[in-house]
Design a protein around this motif. Sequence first.
Motif, PDB file in Angstrom:
ATOM      1  N   GLU A 131      46.285  46.329  45.660  1.00  0.00           N
ATOM      2  CA  GLU A 131      45.679  45.654  44.510  1.00  0.00           C
ATOM      3  C   GLU A 131      45.473  46.639  43.364  1.00  0.00           C
ATOM      4  O   GLU A 131      45.775  46.334  42.196  1.00  0.00           O
ATOM      5  CB  GLU A 131      44.339  45.037  44.927  1.00  0.00           C
ATOM      6  N   SER A 132      44.964  47.845  43.674  1.00  0.00           N
ATOM      7  CA  SER A 132      44.742  48.851  42.633  1.00  0.00           C
ATOM      8  C   SER A 132      46.048  49.240  41.957  1.00  0.00           C
ATOM      9  O   SER A 132      46.071  49.546  40.752  1.00  0.00           O
ATOM     10  CB  SER A 132      44.076  50.096  43.226  1.00  0.00           C
ATOM     11  N   SER A 165      34.705  34.497  34.174  1.00  0.00           N
ATOM     12  CA  SER A 165      36.160  34.484  33.984  1.00  0.00           C
ATOM     13  C   SER A 165      36.686  33.065  33.817  1.00  0.00           C
ATOM     14  O   SER A 165      37.670  32.829  33.090  1.00  0.00           O
ATOM     15  CB  SER A 165      36.851  35.151  35.178  1.00  0.00           C
ATOM     16  N   GLY A 206      48.411  47.306  41.388  1.00  0.00           N
ATOM     17  CA  GLY A 206      48.959  46.149  40.677  1.00  0.00           C
ATOM     18  C   GLY A 206      49.967  45.372  41.471  1.00  0.00           C
ATOM     19  O   GLY A 206      50.605  44.454  40.935  1.00  0.00           O
ATOM     20  N   SER A 210      43.610  46.789  49.574  1.00  0.00           N
ATOM     21  CA  SER A 210      42.860  47.208  48.385  1.00  0.00           C
ATOM     22  C   SER A 210      43.686  48.140  47.509  1.00  0.00           C
ATOM     23  O   SER A 210      43.701  48.006  46.275  1.00  0.00           O
ATOM     24  CB  SER A 210      41.553  47.893  48.810  1.00  0.00           C
ATOM     25  N   SER A 262      41.622  38.427  40.531  1.00  0.00           N
ATOM     26  CA  SER A 262      42.448  39.416  39.837  1.00  0.00           C
ATOM     27  C   SER A 262      43.821  38.845  39.497  1.00  0.00           C
ATOM     28  O   SER A 262      44.416  39.204  38.476  1.00  0.00           O
ATOM     29  CB  SER A 262      42.613  40.670  40.704  1.00  0.00           C
ATOM     30  N   HIS A 316      52.747  46.456  36.325  1.00  0.00           N
ATOM     31  CA  HIS A 316      51.298  46.514  36.552  1.00  0.00           C
ATOM     32  C   HIS A 316      50.575  45.786  35.411  1.00  0.00           C
ATOM     33  O   HIS A 316      50.996  45.865  34.251  1.00  0.00           O
ATOM     34  CB  HIS A 316      50.831  47.974  36.620  1.00  0.00           C
ATOM     35  N   ASN A 347      36.645  39.912  49.670  1.00  0.00           N
ATOM     36  CA  ASN A 347      37.763  40.675  49.105  1.00  0.00           C
ATOM     37  C   ASN A 347      38.929  39.767  48.731  1.00  0.00           C
ATOM     38  O   ASN A 347      39.599  39.972  47.699  1.00  0.00           O
ATOM     39  CB  ASN A 347      38.233  41.729  50.107  1.00  0.00           C
ATOM     40  N   TYR A 393      38.171  38.043  45.569  1.00  0.00           N
ATOM     41  CA  TYR A 393      38.274  38.965  44.440  1.00  0.00           C
ATOM     42  C   TYR A 393      39.738  39.137  44.010  1.00  0.00           C
ATOM     43  O   TYR A 393      40.051  39.165  42.810  1.00  0.00           O
ATOM     44  CB  TYR A 393      37.656  40.305  44.806  1.00  0.00           C
ATOM     45  N   VAL A 394      40.640  39.263  44.987  1.00  0.00           N
ATOM     46  CA  VAL A 394      42.041  39.464  44.613  1.00  0.00           C
ATOM     47  C   VAL A 394      42.633  38.186  44.038  1.00  0.00           C
ATOM     48  O   VAL A 394      43.512  38.224  43.160  1.00  0.00           O
ATOM     49  CB  VAL A 394      42.868  39.980  45.812  1.00  0.00           C
ATOM     50  N   LEU A 397      50.090  42.795  43.533  1.00  0.00           N
ATOM     51  CA  LEU A 397      49.363  41.662  44.096  1.00  0.00           C
ATOM     52  C   LEU A 397      50.228  40.864  45.068  1.00  0.00           C
ATOM     53  O   LEU A 397      49.690  40.189  45.963  1.00  0.00           O
ATOM     54  CB  LEU A 397      48.859  40.769  42.965  1.00  0.00           C
ATOM     55  N   ASN A 443      29.309  38.622  42.294  1.00  0.00           N
ATOM     56  CA  ASN A 443      30.744  38.328  42.205  1.00  0.00           C
ATOM     57  C   ASN A 443      30.985  36.897  41.728  1.00  0.00           C
ATOM     58  O   ASN A 443      31.893  36.633  40.923  1.00  0.00           O
ATOM     59  CB  ASN A 443      31.407  38.529  43.564  1.00  0.00           C
TER      60      ASN A 443
END
Length: 795
Positions: free
Chosen positions: A541-542, A626, A544, A538, A584, A778, A577, A580-581, A546, A619
């Motif tokens: 991911e925050s 998106s 950047g 996580s 992202s 990022h 999760n 979600y990534v 990836l 989600n």
Amino acid sequence: MYAERALPPEAYAPIPADAADHGVSNVPAAAGFVGRGAALDALDTAFTGGTGGVVLHAVHGLGGVGKSALAAHWAAHRATGRVRWWITADGPDAVAAGLASLARALQPGLEELSTELQTERALQWLAAHGDWLVVLDNVDRAEDIGVVLARVADRGRLLVTTRRATGWHRHAATVSLDVFEPAESLALFTRILTHHGTRDTDGADALCAELGHLALAVEQAAAYCAETGTSARTYLDMLARWPATMFAATAEGGDSERTVARIWRLTLDRLADTPLAGNLLRILAWYAPAGIPRDLLDDTAAPPELAAALGRLVAYSMITAHPDGTLTVHRLVQALARTPDPEDPHRSPEAIDQARTQATAHLAQAFPAEGDQPATWPRCRALLPHVEALTRHHTPDQDTTDTADVLNRAALYQSGQGVLGPAIQAAERVLTTRERVLGMDHPATLSARNNLAYVCKRAGDLGRAVPLYERTLQDCERVLGVDHPETLNFRNNLGSAYESAGDLGRAVALLELTLVDRERVLGVDHPDTLSSRNNLASVYESAGNLGRAVPLYERTLEDCERVLGVDHPDTLSSRSNLAYVYASAGDLGRAVPLFERTLVDRGRVLGADHPDTLSSRSNLGSAYESAGDLGRAVALLELTLEDRERVLGVDHPDTLSSRNNLASVYESAGDLDRAVPLFERTLVDRERVLGVDHPDTLSSRSNLAYTYESAGDLDRAMALHERTLVDRERVLGVDHPSTLLSRNNLAWVCESAGDLDRAVTLYERTLDDCERVLSPGHPLAQLVRENLEGARAAM
């Protein structure tokens, strides 16, 4: 030798049939009587068309509720009959005396007869005639009036007032009497207070409410205020500070036997042969007045003994038992029962302290430890008012470990429900109590400090949460050791707090260390190790990154499926999760199917209404947005909002997020007429529920500003973006990713408004900060770089 005294001739004959032709009554005046229309009508109905006895009792049977006043008013103003006779019937002797007085009133020449003969004459007359009403006031037991019921059951009318709520089914119908309606108690208070002239009634409504709208208490307080010149608000203050004194206080010339303290002491005297009953009442005094689960008392005694004691309290209407398994106690009964009075054997300081300790222990045992699990929420909701009442009615220095335990559980439950202010106060009190009782280094104290940090983090107060986490980790390493599972847990929590605070460098370093240590100490497959791997992914991911986040999420999911099983809640969270990534990273082709599968699995495993299932639906709706599938996105997010409002409540943080997400998809669909009001409502609700500085509130403000900009309202957009930037710099810090995003957004609206110089300056600063704090690669840095190039080209 003395001559025998001769009796008058009438003493030897029955009472004449016409003795009551001109009316006979001793019904007392019900001075100051107000309201009670429904109860009076119920009495009218109860007596209509019959001559059988009717018993009147209060719903709670509470002394002082106004039973006698109601009976007197009805007898004087609504009842018919040549004879209307009032007898204070609190025992067989009193009943006999009252009947004897009736005989003398009907035939004055009977004074020379014995009481027994006078009573007999009265019963004979009543049995032979039907046009009469006898009020038997304050009867304790039906057998005390047995002679009347046996001799005159088929003639005339009997009206009985009693505190006993049970035992009358063989003898009479019942008419229930409850406390005053608020308007009625206020009318009585005002009438007494202003009897001798105009007086200030400010605060009278609050005082009547505090007195529980109990007739005797309202009358007692009003008379005291009128006599002493005390205002209603001053009386309220004195009641809070000196309850024992005020419960017994009367005005000059008042009846000291007619106070709430004295009335209820007499009732408890009658229960003295069942000591458990008094103890139960003192325990119940510490809870909220209504909705007390009966099972809180299960450990106080064996079931037969407990049932008998509760039955006696119900019989004397000191409590009310409801079919749903809950109990109700009048708030003034509670206040009196928890107020020490060395002169009252039922309220010794020792007995009250013991009852508080027992009440706390029962709550600590009953409150669910798993307050984050929806299955426990109904029980948590039912018990929370009693936790709040218990801790409100005593000072923190009287808290025990049980108090701390139940407050800790309540705080974690409230935090999960978004009730953050009370949760923080409870967590603070837990920490203070455990430091005082257990010591600064006790493991439970360290846990309390961690929990306070957690609640502060939930509330968005990262400036307080991070130092608390840091101190807890230091103390835990010193007390338990660097490899203790709790130490590793606290290190993980601190790393997550650093991530929330935007300090991604320290977050990555600490979470990497925690993962290595958990693999070494607990093993690579321990659930806590899997959690560490997820948390590290996580924070990647925050940041950047990836390229590192995606493989780590994928490995975590594989391990969870292997170790925990494909349907374990943690496995489902790991799958969510990973989806979600993928989203992202822009890989919607893999994200959407994974979101869809997770939603199906959560619905099957957890249920359609489980919060995690609702999160999956949210989600998936955002993923459809998106992917440009706005029709399915709108439908799914509208459904999710409806379900969250129904399941979680309109003010739950997840519900507020749903409202925000639905507004976002309306905006994406170009439906600004629906998007703007929904964003505005969400901001107002988040400010009210979470506070003006909560990170989610700041996000709402940013979203609303962006929507104003989309609607062409650049002035409002500019002002809101500027305020959001200032607030994020103050709350989150100048280098937090959300702060950097706000600065980019402000630059964008400046560009839209034609202020290119300011826009370029803001973009340049933001880009420098993004590259320094995050990384040149990022996604946010890339976005700012593109915006800067566009602004320069437009100059």
